[in-house]
Design an enzyme around this catalytic site. Structure first.
Site, PDB file in Angstrom:
ATOM      1  N   ASP A  17      80.984  62.841  82.475  1.00 52.71           N
ATOM      2  CA  ASP A  17      80.843  61.724  83.411  1.00 52.71           C
ATOM      3  C   ASP A  17      79.432  61.717  83.994  1.00 52.71           C
ATOM      4  O   ASP A  17      78.742  62.735  83.986  1.00 52.71           O
ATOM      5  CB  ASP A  17      81.868  61.835  84.553  1.00 52.71           C
ATOM      6  CG  ASP A  17      81.799  60.620  85.482  1.00 52.71           C
ATOM      7  OD1 ASP A  17      81.814  59.487  84.966  1.00 52.71           O
ATOM      8  OD2 ASP A  17      81.696  60.803  86.705  1.00 52.71           O
ATOM      9  N   SER A  18      79.034  60.566  84.505  1.00 54.54           N
ATOM     10  CA  SER A  18      77.723  60.436  85.146  1.00 54.54           C
ATOM     11  C   SER A  18      77.648  61.277  86.422  1.00 54.54           C
ATOM     12  O   SER A  18      76.568  61.528  86.923  1.00 54.54           O
ATOM     13  CB  SER A  18      77.465  58.978  85.492  1.00 54.54           C
ATOM     14  OG  SER A  18      78.486  58.516  86.358  1.00 54.54           O
ATOM     15  N   CYS A  80      83.240  58.337  81.908  1.00 52.03           N
ATOM     16  CA  CYS A  80      82.422  57.326  82.585  1.00 52.03           C
ATOM     17  C   CYS A  80      82.534  55.994  81.838  1.00 52.03           C
ATOM     18  O   CYS A  80      82.273  55.928  80.631  1.00 52.03           O
ATOM     19  CB  CYS A  80      80.983  57.808  82.594  1.00 52.03           C
ATOM     20  SG  CYS A  80      79.827  56.662  83.338  1.00 52.03           S
ATOM     21  N   GLU A 159      82.545  57.249  97.653  1.00 48.47           N
ATOM     22  CA  GLU A 159      81.778  58.475  97.903  1.00 48.47           C
ATOM     23  C   GLU A 159      81.665  58.756  99.404  1.00 48.47           C
ATOM     24  O   GLU A 159      81.450  59.892  99.813  1.00 48.47           O
ATOM     25  CB  GLU A 159      80.416  58.384  97.222  1.00 48.47           C
ATOM     26  CG  GLU A 159      80.600  58.171  95.719  1.00 48.47           C
ATOM     27  CD  GLU A 159      79.489  58.720  94.846  1.00 48.47           C
ATOM     28  OE1 GLU A 159      78.392  58.953  95.357  1.00 48.47           O
ATOM     29  OE2 GLU A 159      79.752  58.892  93.638  1.00 48.47           O
ATOM     30  N   CYS A 191      86.020  51.590  86.108  1.00 53.58           N
ATOM     31  CA  CYS A 191      85.036  52.515  86.689  1.00 53.58           C
ATOM     32  C   CYS A 191      85.793  53.744  87.186  1.00 53.58           C
ATOM     33  O   CYS A 191      86.885  53.615  87.746  1.00 53.58           O
ATOM     34  CB  CYS A 191      84.303  51.842  87.853  1.00 53.58           C
ATOM     35  SG  CYS A 191      83.192  52.942  88.743  1.00 53.58           S
ATOM     36  N   HIS A 193      85.505  55.634  89.674  1.00 53.13           N
ATOM     37  CA  HIS A 193      85.795  55.792  91.099  1.00 53.13           C
ATOM     38  C   HIS A 193      86.960  54.932  91.592  1.00 53.13           C
ATOM     39  O   HIS A 193      87.549  55.218  92.623  1.00 53.13           O
ATOM     40  CB  HIS A 193      84.577  55.392  91.934  1.00 53.13           C
ATOM     41  CG  HIS A 193      83.449  56.372  91.889  1.00 53.13           C
ATOM     42  ND1 HIS A 193      82.849  56.752  90.719  1.00 53.13           N
ATOM     43  CD2 HIS A 193      82.806  57.039  92.879  1.00 53.13           C
ATOM     44  CE1 HIS A 193      81.875  57.605  90.997  1.00 53.13           C
ATOM     45  NE2 HIS A 193      81.826  57.799  92.293  1.00 53.13           N
TER      46      HIS A 193
HETATM   47  N1  DGL Z   1      81.025  56.842  86.315  1.00 48.85           N
HETATM   48  C1  DGL Z   1      80.555  55.501  86.508  1.00 48.85           C
HETATM   49  C2  DGL Z   1      81.471  54.524  85.773  1.00 48.85           C
HETATM   50  O1  DGL Z   1      82.616  54.803  85.511  1.00 48.85           O
HETATM   51  C3  DGL Z   1      80.469  55.121  87.974  1.00 48.85           C
HETATM   52  C4  DGL Z   1      79.361  55.821  88.729  1.00 48.85           C
HETATM   53  C5  DGL Z   1      77.988  55.523  88.166  1.00 48.85           C
HETATM   54  O2  DGL Z   1      77.500  54.388  88.309  1.00 48.85           O
HETATM   55  O3  DGL Z   1      77.408  56.441  87.594  1.00 48.85           O
HETATM   56  O4  DGL Z   1      81.047  53.454  85.413  1.00 48.85           O
END
Ligand code: DGL
Length: 274
Positions: A17-18, A80, A159, A191, A193
Site C-alpha cells: 500500500d502507499s 492501494c 487519518e 480507496c 481508507h
Molecule cells: N492507498 C490510497 C488508495 O487506496 C489512498 C491514500 C493515498 O492517496 O496514497 O487510493
C-alpha cells in the site's frame, strides 16, 4: 517436489500500500485467511499516491514490490486503489507470482449487485482520473452506468480520526449528493481508507445503496486464487504479520491504530535502496 510445494505454501502473502490505509485490506485478509503469514509494506515516506501522476505511482510501486520480493512472497495483493489503477500490467510483466489488485474484485461485486441501477465509485483523484473502475465495469457489463467522484478530503479525515459526526457527514454529503440524486444503487469504496468511514457513509447513502468494500472483495478473490492454485497455507496456527514502512513508524502506528481500532505491533522501517 512435494516437500518443496509444501514449504512454498507457507511463504507469506505480500500486501502493498502507499501507506497505512491498506491495513483495512490486512484486516479483511486476516478474517478470511487466518492461517496465512502476511508481510505488509506501506510506502509512508512517499504517501499519498492519490495526488500524484500515474508514472510516479508506477515508479514508486515497482520499487516497493521489488523490496517485498525479498521476503519470498508467494502472492501479492496491491491493496492501494491508486496503485491498482496504474500498475497491474507492469507488475504482472515484471514479477511472476499471482498478483491481485482491488479494482477487479470491487467492480465485479458492484456489477453482480446492481443488475439495473447505477453504480457510484469514489476514490482518490488519481484513481478517478485513471478511469480504471468504469473501464473494468464496462468490460463486465457494457450497459452499466457508472458515476465517479474523487473525494480527496476523505483520506485526511480518516487519518485525523474524524470518522463520525457532523464534519465527516457534511463532507460526505457535499461529495455524494449529486450521485445520490441520480439514484445510484451501489457505491464502490475505491480507496483503502474509506471502509473506516463506512458508518458515516451508510448514514448519508441510506438503505437503498449497497456499499461495496474493495478490501472484503479482494480477500475473497485471494482465497479463491490460493485454493485453485493449491497454494494455501497448511498451518493450523494463526499466521504471523510483519509490517514494513519506508518512514519512521510513529505516524503509521497512530493512524493504523485509528483504522484498526487496536494497537499495532512489529512495525519496522526499511530502506528501499538497500
Ligand atoms: N492507498 C490510497 C488508495 O487506496 C489512498 C491514500 C493515498 O492517496 O496514497 O487510493
Amino acid at each position: 517436489v512435494a516437500v518443496k510445494t509444501k514449504q512454498k505454501n507457507e511463504y507469506p502473502i505480500g500486501i502493498f500500500d502507499s501507506g497505512v490505509g491498506g491495513l483495512t485490506v490486512v484486516n479483511a485478509i486476516k478474517r478470511k485467511l487466518p492461517y496465512e503469514n502476511l508481510v505488509y509494506l506501506g510506502d509512508t515516506a512517499r504517501t499519498p499516491y492519490g495526488t500524484k501522476a500515474g508514472e510516479t505511482v508506477i515508479r514508486f510501486t515497482r520499487e516497493c514490490v521489488a523490496h517485498l520480493m525479498r521476503y519470498k512472497i508467494k502472492a501479492l495483493v496491491v491493496a492501494c486503489n491508486t496503485a491498482s489503477a496504474y500498475t497491474l500490467p507492469m507488475l504482472r510483466r515484471n514479477f511472476k507470482i499471482p498478483i491481485l489488485g482491488v479494482i477487479q474484485p470491487g467492480a465485479r461485486a458492484a456489477v453482480a449487485q446492481s443488475t439495473k441501477g447505477r453504480i457510484g465509485v469514489i476514490g482518490t483523484r488519481a484513481t478517478i482520473h485513471s478511469q480504471a473502475y468504469p473501464d473494468t465495469i464496462a468490460k463486465m457489463r457494457k450497459s452499466a452506468h457508472v458515476i465517479s467522484k474523487a473525494c480527496p478530503l476523505f483520506v485526511p479525515l480518516v487519518e485525523e480520526g474524524w470518522l463520525e459526526g457532523s464534519i465527516p457527514v457534511g463532507v460526505i454529503k457535499k461529495y455524494l449528493t449529486p450521485m445520490l440524486e441520480k439514484n445510484i444503487r451501489s457505491l464502490i469504496l475505491g480507496c483503502t481508507h474509506y471502509p473506516a468511514l463506512k458508518p458515516a457513509l451508510a448514514k448519508v447513502c441510506g438503505r437503498r445503496v449497497e456499499i461495496i468494500d474493495s478490501a472484503e472483495e479482494v480477500s475473497k478473490e485471494l482465497e479463491s486464487v490460493l485454493r485453485t492454485k493449491n497454494m494455501s497455507s497448511q498451518n493450523t496456527k494463526r499466521g504471523t504479520q510483519k509490517y514494513l514502512v519506508t518512514d519512521v513508524p510513529e505516524q503509521f502506528n497512530r493512524v493504523g491504530g485509528i483504522i484498526l481500532g487496536r494497537k499495532l505491533q512489529h512495525v519496522h522501517r526499511v530502506a528501499l535502496e538497500d
